[in-house]
Scaffold this motif. Structure first.
Motif, PDB file in Angstrom:
ATOM      1  N   ASN A 117       7.312  -1.429  -2.405  1.00 20.24           N
ATOM      2  CA  ASN A 117       5.944  -1.608  -2.898  1.00 20.24           C
ATOM      3  C   ASN A 117       5.866  -1.509  -4.421  1.00 20.24           C
ATOM      4  OD1 ASN A 117       6.404   1.122  -2.996  1.00 20.24           O
ATOM      5  ND2 ASN A 117       4.531   1.727  -1.924  1.00 20.24           N
ATOM      6  N   GLU A 118       6.784  -0.761  -5.055  1.00 20.62           N
ATOM      7  CA  GLU A 118       6.778  -0.683  -6.510  1.00 20.62           C
ATOM      8  C   GLU A 118       7.306  -1.974  -7.136  1.00 20.62           C
ATOM      9  OE1 GLU A 118       8.104   2.910  -8.370  1.00 20.62           O
ATOM     10  OE2 GLU A 118       7.613   4.124  -6.605  1.00 20.62           O
ATOM     11  N   GLU A 121       4.500  -4.428  -6.990  1.00 15.41           N
ATOM     12  CA  GLU A 121       3.535  -4.214  -8.075  1.00 15.41           C
ATOM     13  C   GLU A 121       4.031  -4.845  -9.375  1.00 15.41           C
ATOM     14  OE1 GLU A 121       0.549  -2.938  -8.243  1.00 15.41           O
ATOM     15  OE2 GLU A 121       0.322  -2.215  -6.187  1.00 15.41           O
ATOM     16  N   LYS A 124       3.471  -8.483  -9.155  1.00 16.76           N
ATOM     17  CA  LYS A 124       2.038  -8.727  -9.362  1.00 16.76           C
ATOM     18  C   LYS A 124       1.724  -8.862 -10.850  1.00 16.76           C
ATOM     19  CE  LYS A 124      -2.374  -6.317  -9.131  1.00 16.76           C
ATOM     20  NZ  LYS A 124      -3.027  -5.019  -8.872  1.00 16.76           N
ATOM     21  N   ALA A 125       2.310  -7.965 -11.652  1.00 21.21           N
ATOM     22  CA  ALA A 125       2.073  -8.011 -13.101  1.00 21.21           C
ATOM     23  C   ALA A 125       2.732  -9.233 -13.738  1.00 21.21           C
ATOM     24  CB  ALA A 125       2.593  -6.729 -13.745  1.00 21.21           C
ATOM     25  N   ASN A 131      -6.082  -8.436  -8.162  1.00 20.05           N
ATOM     26  CA  ASN A 131      -5.994  -7.372  -7.156  1.00 20.05           C
ATOM     27  C   ASN A 131      -6.350  -7.856  -5.754  1.00 20.05           C
ATOM     28  OD1 ASN A 131      -5.187  -5.383  -8.958  1.00 20.05           O
ATOM     29  ND2 ASN A 131      -7.288  -4.852  -9.501  1.00 20.05           N
ATOM     30  N   PHE A 134      -3.637 -10.258  -4.374  1.00 18.31           N
ATOM     31  CA  PHE A 134      -2.403  -9.510  -4.139  1.00 18.31           C
ATOM     32  C   PHE A 134      -2.500  -8.691  -2.848  1.00 18.31           C
ATOM     33  CE2 PHE A 134      -0.088  -5.470  -4.567  1.00 18.31           C
ATOM     34  CZ  PHE A 134       1.206  -5.943  -4.728  1.00 18.31           C
ATOM     35  N   THR A 135      -3.609  -7.978  -2.689  1.00 17.45           N
ATOM     36  CA  THR A 135      -3.780  -7.132  -1.503  1.00 17.45           C
ATOM     37  C   THR A 135      -3.787  -7.962  -0.229  1.00 17.45           C
ATOM     38  OG1 THR A 135      -5.027  -5.518  -2.791  1.00 17.45           O
ATOM     39  CG2 THR A 135      -5.261  -5.423  -0.399  1.00 17.45           C
ATOM     40  N   LYS A 152       7.401   2.141   1.500  1.00 17.27           N
ATOM     41  CA  LYS A 152       7.650   3.255   0.586  1.00 17.27           C
ATOM     42  C   LYS A 152       9.092   3.770   0.661  1.00 17.27           C
ATOM     43  CE  LYS A 152       2.817   4.737   0.705  1.00 17.27           C
ATOM     44  NZ  LYS A 152       1.873   5.849   0.980  1.00 17.27           N
TER      45      LYS A 152
END
Length: 325
Positions: A117-118, A121, A124-125, A131, A134-135, A152
């Motif tokens: 998940n990191e 992210e 995403k950037a 947001n 992406f979600t 995670k």
């Protein structure tokens, strides 16, 4: 249907040099090198329509990955032109990069020590995904692939199949229109392969994306692709439908037979080519198309059979026999 990829005379040549052995050879190379050229891709031409799933096949070193790298803009060709959604890939236009994705089964794009998940992210950037989008995209992909409980978990602790699912999610978060999949199921067990195949089919159905797939697992090609492009020694040697390949070039069927009792292998061998003997009761037999009916009749008339199936020759065998690759 509109062509989304157009390739004309695509060629990639590498310049190499010969190095002689030993210290003397090293010193000699400092002042004089003998160069030679190696052509990896040679005058390749094809078009791909929007929404197609193409199987791009060939032996190791045939030029598959080099071609994909040029189509995605990673490599610059020596000669030729490519248009992907109207863009020249190696110009690396930002809008072009936002609309393509490349997944290489032997290379990781996710951070090894971070949970998936990191890394998502970070993507995403990089792709400037809002947001809300992406979600929604992430939740949809996670649900389809069934990996919600793994988001995670550090990538390095995931199984190969789990990691491949995460790699696919990471490559699709920006909602690309063209996807290049280079050996996406390499090293996976049969169950994981099947799940990845089902996901790719479902994603193509939902999004109408264009997919170019390379694989050494012919099961991938058989289950996902309607069209086949075969490359060998850098040149296209076949471009047509998968069914046409099977129909026109497959000259035999494969009998899988389970007998109720042991049989004389020499007698069975008179009916066709024995592919394998799994046990005294289980034999795989390749039979010419012209003799399929008569062989089936003989089997049922003279042998006690518990189970029998008649299948097409595996497509990998068809390709090997037909194109000598």
């Amino acid at each position: 249907m509109m062509n989304i990829i157009k390739v004309e005379n695509l060629t990639k040549t590498y310049r190499n040099y010969k190095k002689e052995k030993g210290m003397l050879g090293t010193l000699k190379n400092l002042f004089h090198r003998e160069f030679f050229d190696t052509t990896s891709v040679n005058m390749v031409n094809f078009d791909i329509a929007e929404g197609e799933v193409i199987g791009f096949l060939g032996p190791n070193g045939a030029g598959k990955t080099t071609t994909l790298k040029m189509l995605s803009g990673i490599l610059h060709p020596t000669l030729g032109t490519v248009s992907v959604m109207g863009y020249c890939p190696w110009e690396r236009n930002n809008e072009f990069r936002r609309q393509i994705s490349i997944v290489m089964g032997q290379k990781n794009q996710l951070w090894w020590d971070l949970p998936s998940n990191e890394s998502f992210e970070l993507n995403k950037a990089i792709y400037q995904i809002d947001n809300k989008s992406f979600t929604k995209i992430l939740n949809d992909l996670v649900e389809i692939l069934g990996v919600g409980d793994l988001l995670k978990v550090p990538v390095r602790t995931l199984s190969l199949g789990e990691r491949m699912k995460m790699e696919l999610i990471g490559s699709l978060l920006h909602d690309p229109k063209v996807i290049f999949l280079d050996e996406p199921t390499i090293g996976l067990d049969l169950v994981s392969q099947k799940k990845i195949q089902e996901f790719i089919l479902e994603y193509n159905r939902m999004k109408k994306v264009t997919i170019v797939l390379t694989s050494h697992y012919m099961n991938d090609i058989d289950n996902l692709c309607k069209r086949l492009i075969v490359i060998n020694k850098g040149s296209i040697i076949y471009d047509g439908s998968l069914e046409h390949t099977k129909r026109m070039f497959s000259k035999s069927k494969v009998f899988k037979i389970t007998f109720a009792e042991t049989v004389d292998v020499n007698a069975i061998e008179q009916l066709g080519e024995i592919i394998s003997i799994k046990s005294p009761y289980e034999i795989e037999l390749k039979v010419d198309n012209d003799h399929v009916v008569s062989t089936s009749n003989i089997m049922h008339q003279y042998y006690k059979i518990l189970d029998i199936s008649i299948n097409d020759t595996p497509i990998e065998d068809v390709i090997l026999e037909t194109f000598n690759v």
